[in-house]
Structures are given as C-alpha cells and as structure tokens.
Enzyme design. Sequence first.
Site, mmCIF file in Angstrom:
data_model
loop_
_atom_site.group_PDB
_atom_site.id
_atom_site.type_symbol
_atom_site.label_atom_id
_atom_site.label_comp_id
_atom_site.label_asym_id
_atom_site.label_seq_id
_atom_site.Cartn_x
_atom_site.Cartn_y
_atom_site.Cartn_z
ATOM 1 N N SER A 145 0.068 5.345 -6.458
ATOM 2 C CA SER A 145 -0.505 4.192 -5.740
ATOM 3 C C SER A 145 -0.636 3.036 -6.721
ATOM 4 O O SER A 145 -1.454 3.077 -7.643
ATOM 5 C CB SER A 145 -1.875 4.559 -5.166
ATOM 6 O OG SER A 145 -1.723 5.483 -4.107
ATOM 7 N N LYS B 272 -0.387 1.892 2.089
ATOM 8 C CA LYS B 272 -1.472 2.623 1.415
ATOM 9 C C LYS B 272 -2.713 1.736 1.314
ATOM 10 O O LYS B 272 -3.837 2.209 1.516
ATOM 11 C CB LYS B 272 -1.009 3.085 0.027
ATOM 12 C CG LYS B 272 -2.060 3.823 -0.804
ATOM 13 C CD LYS B 272 -2.415 5.189 -0.231
ATOM 14 C CE LYS B 272 -3.606 5.838 -0.944
ATOM 15 N NZ LYS B 272 -3.262 6.550 -2.177
ATOM 16 N N LYS C 293 -11.165 0.253 -7.043
ATOM 17 C CA LYS C 293 -9.855 -0.225 -7.507
ATOM 18 C C LYS C 293 -8.994 -0.641 -6.314
ATOM 19 O O LYS C 293 -8.399 -1.721 -6.301
ATOM 20 C CB LYS C 293 -9.155 0.899 -8.302
ATOM 21 C CG LYS C 293 -7.809 0.519 -8.901
ATOM 22 C CD LYS C 293 -7.009 1.750 -9.374
ATOM 23 C CE LYS C 293 -6.266 2.418 -8.234
ATOM 24 N NZ LYS C 293 -5.188 3.354 -8.622
#
Lengths: 290, 290
Positions: free
Chosen positions: B95, B169, B237
């Site tokens: 990711s 994502k 994050k």
Amino acid sequence: MRVALLGTGIMGAPMAANLARAGLAVTVWNRTADKAKPLADLGAIVAPDPASAVAGADAVITMLADGPTVDAVLFGPGGAAAALKDGALVVDMSSIPPATAKAHAARLAERGCGYLDAPVSGGEVGAKAGTLAIMAGGTAADFARAAPLFAPLGKATHVGPAGSGQVAKLANQAIVGITIGAVAEALLLAEAAGADPAAVRQALMGGFADSRILQVHGNRMVERTFVPGGKVSTQVKDMATIVGVARDLGLELPFSELGSALFAALEARGEGLRDHSALFLELARRNGRA
Amino acid sequence: MRVALLGTGIMGAPMAANLARAGLAVTVWNRTADKAKPLADLGAIVAPDPASAVAGADAVITMLADGPTVDAVLFGPGGAAAALKDGALVVDMSSIPPATAKAHAARLAERGCGYLDAPVSGGEVGAKAGTLAIMAGGTAADFARAAPLFAPLGKATHVGPAGSGQVAKLANQAIVGITIGAVAEALLLAEAAGADPAAVRQALMGGFADSRILQVHGNRMVERTFVPGGKVSTQVKDMATIVGVARDLGLELPFSELGSALFAALEARGEGLRDHSALFLELARRNGRA
C-alpha cells in the site's frame, strides 16, 4: 389479542395487514380514512376516530409522522389515551424524540397503561415483508407482552428503558447518514483520481469497507439515481434530532454534526425529496464535479 | 510460471506459501532473511538479495512496508528492476501513494516490463486463507497476465489504469476510518442516553446501519477491547495520504479530513498500536466518558 393500529400510512398499512394475517383481531384508524379502508378486506375493523379504535383493545400500535402527531392522537381532544382500557399496552412505532417518548411513557403509566417506544428500520419493503428491525425501549415485562405483536412485523430487540428505542433509532440514523458521507467521499476520490468508481465499489464489497450503504446507496451514487428509498428531508430531521439530543447530554459528536450540516445544505438547495444517497451530489458540487 | 516474491512479512509470507501450494515456482527474498527461511519447506527458493530473486522470473510480487521501501527494493543499489528479464510483470501489492505507483509503472515500462499496483484488504487472516480483496490498477493485458498469481491469493478486481489500485485502497481506508467514527458516535450516544450499547449494536445489525465495521469493530467498542486488527498508526498514515491526494486533486473531503485529525489526535496520545476501533476512546475522552 385485540389490537388497534393508529396510522395506516406507507408503513402502518402493511403492518396492519401482517397483524391481521397473523390472526390478531385488528381495528385501524387513519386521519385520511381512505387509506384505512382497503384493510377491511383483510378483516380489520375501520374506526372513525382514535378513541373508538382503541376501545376494548389489549394493545395499541401507533405509527405516525412525528412527535407532535403522536401527542395529538394520544392526548389531544378526542385522543386515544382517555379511551384506553386499564392495563392496555401502547406500542409507539413512530420515530420521535426520546424525550417525547419518555414523557408519553410517564403519562400512560399514570393511567395504569404499559408503554414501549419501538421505532423501526427497514422501510416500506421491510414493513410489507414483515422483516423490520424493531428497536424497543421499555420494561422487560412490556417487551414480553408485545412479542405476539412484533412477531408478524419483524425482529425486535429490547435495547433499554423507555426512550431507548428512539435512541437506538437515532444511533441507526447517525450511522446511515455518516456512512453515506464516507462512501460518497471514497467514490468521489476514486473518480477524481482516475479510477473506475463502479469497479472500486465492486472491489471493496466483501472487505472491511463493506456495508449495506456501500451495496445499496453506493450503487445509487455510481448510477447517479437518487430515487428514494429514504428521503434527504427525513435524514435532515433525524440528524438534527441527533445533534439536539447530543447537545442536551453535553456530547460533542463531530461526524454527526458534519453530516447534519451537509444534509441540511443539500435540502436547502431544494433537494429534500431525493434519496439520502444524494449527499454524493452535495460533496460533488462543492468540488465542482456534479 | 516462475514468480519472485519480495517481502515475506506478516502478509507476504502466507501469500508466498499459497503461491507455492498452488504449484507456482516461487523464489522469495526478505530483508530479514530468517522470515523467509520457513518457506523453503514448501519448496520455495530463498534468495540472498532482490536482484538474484527476480533473475529469470516471469512475474515479481512486492509486498513491502511503504513507498520508499518499494522504491529502494526495485530501483535502489542492487535493486530488482535492473535484473528483471525483458517483459517481466511487476505486481506491487504494497500500500503506497498512487503517484509513487504511477512513477514505478512508467520507469518499468521504459525497461519493457509490465506493472500492476494491486494492494489488498483483508489483513493477515485473508492472506492466510487466500481470501484477500485485491484492487488492481494497470492495463487490461497485464491484469489478465496476473490471473494465475491472484487466484491463490484472493479475489482481484481491475479498477482502472496504473495507480488506480492504490486509489481504491485509499477509498477502502477512508470508508473504514469514517465508518469507525460513525459507529463510535452512535454507541456513545446510545450509552450517554441510557440505552444498552450492546443491545443497540445487535438491533442495528441486519438493517441499513449494518456493516463489517459495526459487526467487528462495534463489538470491540462494546467490549472495550482494542487489540489489533488494524493499527491506529496505519489508519493515521492512510488518512494522511487520502487527505494529501485529495488536496493535490483540489478535492475537499470533510469527513476524511475530520477522521484524519481525530485518528492523529489518538496517536498523539501514544495509542498508535491499538486497534483503529479505539477511535471510540478518542471521542469518549473528548466527552469525559472514557
């Protein structure tokens, strides 16, 4: 068991039909009498006013538009409360503020009557199919007494004392409104960043981002069809109640406050009658992407 | 098909095992070599560095911590890219930011290699079970070539050109983070208003408020167990990347911005290692109810 159902609108009419089909002796009343008449074909008695509808009933279900309407039908001139038989159970399945529900519980207790606030989720489809999610507040004894009423209507959960059913409904509406915002932002981001929003929605289903809102309302956003379903105006009313109840409790709920403001802005554009998934449009317009 | 898998951590190791069990010829590399060694029992070759791992491979999967790590492993000194055979396919399942993925796609195209960004949702459980949700960005041809790689790992969806997998994502993480906020506020409201939060969660499941987050993370909130699962630090994050990508696109995403700020505040209290459902605690503390 003799039951009276007051308010045979979009929700109340199919609920009354399901009660009658389950073999209960049902009397109905509706302000606009025409909406009650078809229920006579299922064996229901159509009463001319709330007081005569509830005379002799063991239980009374109210399914009305809002708190003031329930107030008027129960306690107004010619209202139902004065005509209730001793020990009757009132089950208010309308969505009204928790404080109003608690006040109704107290007034009915003074008359020796039981009370549950038992609002529902599932809409017209759930009302017809008898698959409503019923969130019930009140005593355990009254909840037990209501079992034969709830069984033909859906799945009931006892969530706490009087007023708690309305609180659960607000919790439901907060999650629905905010999750619509979450899915709208995710699909808007996907589209703006050059991905295929329909494929993104498909990819996310089955993972941790999956929800009824992603499945149903996400599809309405992808297809740009905003036909209700649940109306923006209802979501505005519910979010305002959520924020109001939270403030009365001294609670700061930032996601709910944001959702309340955004749905209100959408309604202010004259789009109150669209499906609440149209929050996508509000966010898209603010970003010049509608 | 000969495949190299770079990065055999919590996710990469079970993925490599599933590829080997599916009959693919697998070579693995990991910075900490000890984590790769158990895969030799399944027939995988353990390589000493990225370049030797990918030599002769038809496809290379990277499953690494973040963008800079993927950068270093592919294009750093002794990196994999220089050792790729002509026409090899790189599938980055880490990711990382969409812009980094697009840059990697371009650099690999210059070398005559294919590329997909294909991050996953489903965590360690999904990696072990081979049930990951895989969101793939790249050309249709490269997506088709990757079918034998994806089949043992989970369900793959092609969501757009290079970078789109990472966008999907981020969409996933935005929905997850905001829905956690929605459920937290709903349960906090229920509790403060005197309803039973566990019963409210139960009543809401199956209705329009239902979601994986209500089921899984809602239960963690009711039980006050905040053991990951997905960490607060990861959510911080991801939400920061979402807000950053949105700003670069000129998008205002108010629910995502609110979620980003609240998760960051929770991490700043030193709770980055808790499950992300601990956002409930942040909202509870702000209301003096933790």
